[in-house]
Design a protein around this motif. Structure first.
Motif, PDB file in Angstrom:
ATOM      1  N   GLU A   1      36.891  40.762  44.731  1.00  0.00           N
ATOM      2  CA  GLU A   1      37.553  40.428  43.472  1.00  0.00           C
ATOM      3  C   GLU A   1      39.003  40.017  43.715  1.00  0.00           C
ATOM      4  OE1 GLU A   1      38.663  42.763  39.396  1.00  0.00           O
ATOM      5  OE2 GLU A   1      36.862  43.356  40.481  1.00  0.00           O
TER       6      GLU A   1
ATOM      7  N   SER B   1      40.541  36.318  43.180  1.00  0.00           N
ATOM      8  CA  SER B   1      41.744  36.094  42.374  1.00  0.00           C
ATOM      9  C   SER B   1      42.782  35.296  43.153  1.00  0.00           C
ATOM     10  CB  SER B   1      42.344  37.427  41.941  1.00  0.00           C
ATOM     11  OG  SER B   1      41.481  38.102  41.091  1.00  0.00           O
TER      12      SER B   1
ATOM     13  N   ASP C   1      45.106  40.177  38.104  1.00  0.00           N
ATOM     14  CA  ASP C   1      43.889  40.920  38.416  1.00  0.00           C
ATOM     15  C   ASP C   1      44.166  42.419  38.405  1.00  0.00           C
ATOM     16  OD1 ASP C   1      41.243  41.429  39.215  1.00  0.00           O
ATOM     17  OD2 ASP C   1      41.863  41.505  41.315  1.00  0.00           O
TER      18      ASP C   1
ATOM     19  N   THR D   1      44.719  43.585  34.697  1.00  0.00           N
ATOM     20  CA  THR D   1      43.478  43.567  33.928  1.00  0.00           C
ATOM     21  C   THR D   1      42.519  44.647  34.403  1.00  0.00           C
ATOM     22  OG1 THR D   1      43.756  41.184  33.707  1.00  0.00           O
ATOM     23  CG2 THR D   1      41.631  42.077  33.096  1.00  0.00           C
ATOM     24  N   ARG D   2      42.422  44.832  35.710  1.00  0.00           N
ATOM     25  CA  ARG D   2      41.530  45.873  36.238  1.00  0.00           C
ATOM     26  C   ARG D   2      42.027  47.260  35.866  1.00  0.00           C
ATOM     27  NH1 ARG D   2      37.462  46.428  39.859  1.00  0.00           N
ATOM     28  NH2 ARG D   2      37.418  48.349  41.081  1.00  0.00           N
TER      29      ARG D   2
ATOM     30  N   THR E   1      34.387  45.043  35.514  1.00  0.00           N
ATOM     31  CA  THR E   1      34.681  43.911  34.621  1.00  0.00           C
ATOM     32  C   THR E   1      35.283  42.772  35.436  1.00  0.00           C
ATOM     33  OG1 THR E   1      36.835  44.866  34.116  1.00  0.00           O
ATOM     34  CG2 THR E   1      35.036  45.393  32.618  1.00  0.00           C
TER      35      THR E   1
ATOM     36  N   SER F   1      38.549  40.375  34.746  1.00  0.00           N
ATOM     37  CA  SER F   1      39.659  40.475  35.695  1.00  0.00           C
ATOM     38  C   SER F   1      40.065  39.095  36.206  1.00  0.00           C
ATOM     39  CB  SER F   1      39.277  41.364  36.871  1.00  0.00           C
ATOM     40  OG  SER F   1      39.128  42.693  36.448  1.00  0.00           O
TER      41      SER F   1
END
Length: 89
Positions: A4, A8, A45, A48-49, A56, A60
């Motif tokens: 992730e 990003s 990221d 948001t995480r 999610t 993210s």
């Protein structure tokens, strides 16, 4: 989680490349634009995480894109000279 963050960073790099390609005349040096895009995406990221929790990934990445674009927009310079009007005019 590693994928992730890597996704990003790649998303930030792509957004920075697009901004540098499209708005080259209004942006500073390319290394600054690329590093700002990647840093903005990683920060987006992270935020948001932290707010939504794990699981999610799509949201993210969306948060990463929004923060990356916002941070890149802070680097934009005006297109032309600013016009100053006198107080009496």
């Amino acid at each position: 989680m590693i994928l992730e963050a890597l996704g990003s960073a790649v998303l930030g790099l792509i957004l920075a490349w697009a901004a540098a390609h499209r708005l080259a005349h209004r942006l500073p040096a390319r290394p600054l634009v690329f590093s700002t895009g990647v840093a903005g995406a990683l920060f987006g990221d992270f935020v948001t995480r932290t707010a939504l929790g794990p699981g999610t990934a799509l949201f993210s990445l969306l948060g990463a894109a929004i923060i990356a674009v916002a941070s890149l927009s802070l680097l934009l310079r005006p297109t032309g000279r600013l016009r100053r009007r006198s107080l009496t005019a």
